[in-house]
Design a protein around this motif. Sequence first.
Motif, PDB file in Angstrom:
ATOM      1  N   UNK A   1      -4.391  -0.292  -2.141  1.00 60.88           N
ATOM      2  CA  UNK A   1      -5.362   0.016  -3.194  1.00 60.88           C
ATOM      3  C   UNK A   1      -4.690   0.112  -4.562  1.00 60.88           C
ATOM      4  N   UNK A   2      -3.585   0.822  -4.654  1.00 57.05           N
ATOM      5  CA  UNK A   2      -2.886   0.962  -5.932  1.00 57.05           C
ATOM      6  C   UNK A   2      -2.360  -0.383  -6.422  1.00 57.05           C
ATOM      7  N   UNK A   3      -1.853  -1.205  -5.510  1.00 59.14           N
ATOM      8  CA  UNK A   3      -1.283  -2.495  -5.894  1.00 59.14           C
ATOM      9  C   UNK A   3      -2.353  -3.450  -6.407  1.00 59.14           C
ATOM     10  N   UNK A   4      -3.502  -3.462  -5.768  1.00 59.34           N
ATOM     11  CA  UNK A   4      -4.540  -4.432  -6.117  1.00 59.34           C
ATOM     12  C   UNK A   4      -5.447  -3.963  -7.255  1.00 59.34           C
ATOM     13  N   UNK A   5      -5.645  -2.645  -7.396  1.00 59.06           N
ATOM     14  CA  UNK A   5      -6.583  -2.135  -8.392  1.00 59.06           C
ATOM     15  C   UNK A   5      -5.917  -1.379  -9.534  1.00 59.06           C
ATOM     16  N   UNK A   6      -4.695  -0.931  -9.332  1.00 51.83           N
ATOM     17  CA  UNK A   6      -4.018  -0.129 -10.335  1.00 51.83           C
ATOM     18  C   UNK A   6      -4.244   1.353 -10.090  1.00 51.83           C
ATOM     19  N   UNK A   7      -3.321   2.167 -10.570  1.00 51.17           N
ATOM     20  CA  UNK A   7      -3.373   3.601 -10.305  1.00 51.17           C
ATOM     21  C   UNK A   7      -4.659   4.240 -10.833  1.00 51.17           C
ATOM     22  N   UNK A   8      -5.019   3.968 -12.070  1.00 49.24           N
ATOM     23  CA  UNK A   8      -6.152   4.643 -12.699  1.00 49.24           C
ATOM     24  C   UNK A   8      -7.484   4.298 -12.036  1.00 49.24           C
TER      25      UNK A   8
ATOM     26  N   UNK B   1       3.934  -6.646  -7.354  1.00 54.57           N
ATOM     27  CA  UNK B   1       2.794  -6.177  -8.152  1.00 54.57           C
ATOM     28  C   UNK B   1       3.096  -4.833  -8.795  1.00 54.57           C
ATOM     29  N   UNK B   2       3.708  -3.953  -8.030  1.00 53.99           N
ATOM     30  CA  UNK B   2       4.064  -2.653  -8.598  1.00 53.99           C
ATOM     31  C   UNK B   2       5.074  -2.817  -9.727  1.00 53.99           C
ATOM     32  N   UNK B   3       6.040  -3.714  -9.542  1.00 49.78           N
ATOM     33  CA  UNK B   3       7.005  -3.992 -10.607  1.00 49.78           C
ATOM     34  C   UNK B   3       6.290  -4.452 -11.868  1.00 49.78           C
TER      35      UNK B   3
ATOM     36  N   UNK C   1       4.031  -1.682 -13.530  1.00 49.01           N
ATOM     37  CA  UNK C   1       4.752  -0.597 -14.189  1.00 49.01           C
ATOM     38  C   UNK C   1       5.614  -1.078 -15.354  1.00 49.01           C
ATOM     39  N   UNK C   2       6.021  -2.332 -15.338  1.00 44.31           N
ATOM     40  CA  UNK C   2       6.769  -2.881 -16.467  1.00 44.31           C
ATOM     41  C   UNK C   2       5.844  -3.107 -17.654  1.00 44.31           C
ATOM     42  N   UNK C   3       4.659  -3.642 -17.386  1.00 42.70           N
ATOM     43  CA  UNK C   3       3.732  -3.984 -18.466  1.00 42.70           C
ATOM     44  C   UNK C   3       2.802  -2.840 -18.865  1.00 42.70           C
ATOM     45  N   UNK C   4       2.430  -2.001 -17.897  1.00 46.14           N
ATOM     46  CA  UNK C   4       1.553  -0.861 -18.179  1.00 46.14           C
ATOM     47  C   UNK C   4       2.079   0.373 -17.447  1.00 46.14           C
ATOM     48  N   UNK C   5       3.198   0.906 -17.897  1.00 43.16           N
ATOM     49  CA  UNK C   5       3.818   2.017 -17.178  1.00 43.16           C
ATOM     50  C   UNK C   5       2.946   3.266 -17.162  1.00 43.16           C
ATOM     51  N   UNK C   6       2.939   3.938 -16.021  1.00 46.35           N
ATOM     52  CA  UNK C   6       2.245   5.204 -15.901  1.00 46.35           C
ATOM     53  C   UNK C   6       3.257   6.337 -16.036  1.00 46.35           C
ATOM     54  N   UNK C   7       2.767   7.493 -16.347  1.00 45.45           N
ATOM     55  CA  UNK C   7       3.659   8.630 -16.462  1.00 45.45           C
ATOM     56  C   UNK C   7       4.244   9.064 -15.137  1.00 45.45           C
TER      57      UNK C   7
ATOM     58  N   UNK D   1       8.985   6.547 -14.421  1.00 40.00           N
ATOM     59  CA  UNK D   1      10.334   7.069 -14.187  1.00 40.00           C
ATOM     60  C   UNK D   1      10.956   6.558 -12.893  1.00 40.00           C
ATOM     61  N   UNK D   2      10.145   6.354 -11.866  1.00 37.37           N
ATOM     62  CA  UNK D   2      10.668   5.854 -10.589  1.00 37.37           C
ATOM     63  C   UNK D   2      11.154   4.418 -10.748  1.00 37.37           C
ATOM     64  N   UNK D   3      10.346   3.588 -11.419  1.00 30.42           N
ATOM     65  CA  UNK D   3      10.733   2.199 -11.656  1.00 30.42           C
ATOM     66  C   UNK D   3      12.005   2.141 -12.498  1.00 30.42           C
ATOM     67  N   UNK D   4      12.054   2.952 -13.549  1.00 31.53           N
ATOM     68  CA  UNK D   4      13.223   2.967 -14.421  1.00 31.53           C
ATOM     69  C   UNK D   4      14.482   3.370 -13.655  1.00 31.53           C
ATOM     70  N   UNK D   5      14.361   4.355 -12.781  1.00 32.35           N
ATOM     71  CA  UNK D   5      15.507   4.801 -11.993  1.00 32.35           C
ATOM     72  C   UNK D   5      16.041   3.678 -11.113  1.00 32.35           C
ATOM     73  N   UNK D   6      15.138   2.978 -10.449  1.00 33.38           N
ATOM     74  CA  UNK D   6      15.571   1.920  -9.546  1.00 33.38           C
ATOM     75  C   UNK D   6      16.140   0.724 -10.313  1.00 33.38           C
TER      76      UNK D   6
END
Length: 207
Positions: free
Chosen positions: A16-23, A101-103, A106-112, A116-121
């Motif tokens: 769900x998050x991957x296909x629709x986005x977190x919000x 998709x998550x990459x 989060x690269x183009x529309x990072x969430x709060x 941070x998780x993407x940046x860490x990895x």
Amino acid sequence: MEHDTRSKLIEIATQLFATKGFAAVSVRELTVTAQINVAAISYYFNGKEGLYQAVLTEQFAPILQALRSAQLNDSLSPVERLTLYADQIAHIHAQRPFLARFMNNEVNNPTGYGGPIIEKHFSQVYQFMHTALREGIARGDFREDLNVTYATISLVGILNFYFMARPLIQKFTLFTEQTHTESEYTAQAFRIYLHGITQQPQTGQES
């Protein structure tokens, strides 16, 4: 039972998050789809945000494992460490079809919560590649004039861009959903990259 409920929520939330986005994904949609009581998300993850972070952590876990396996073997040369990591990337994307998709999200529309998780990895991947390239230059394996920062960014892009843009690429190329397409692409792309950065042997000097 608790492990099964937690795993089921992560599995449902991943798609769900991957296909629709977190919000765009509500707690109600998550629990209805998973057929789980609404209180379960708070109990296991302290809310939707915690569930999203758990999903991202699970998605990126194989990348960290690949980094560790490449780093822990001291007998490997810089070329061998990079090769080992590159060989595993296609398999990771195959096992995690939503990872790209998550990459991209989060690269183009990072969430709060996910940023941070993407940046860490990405930071750990960057440091691994940067270190290997610098060691390769010091050993004489790679060209002395190599810009290590640019070379690192290029390698990250080469190994991940196809998977992030796969639907568009397949639309305009001959790529199909064949079993080994991803691994073949990764192997060839990495070979081309290595050819560009490897120190070429001297063919002779003018007298």
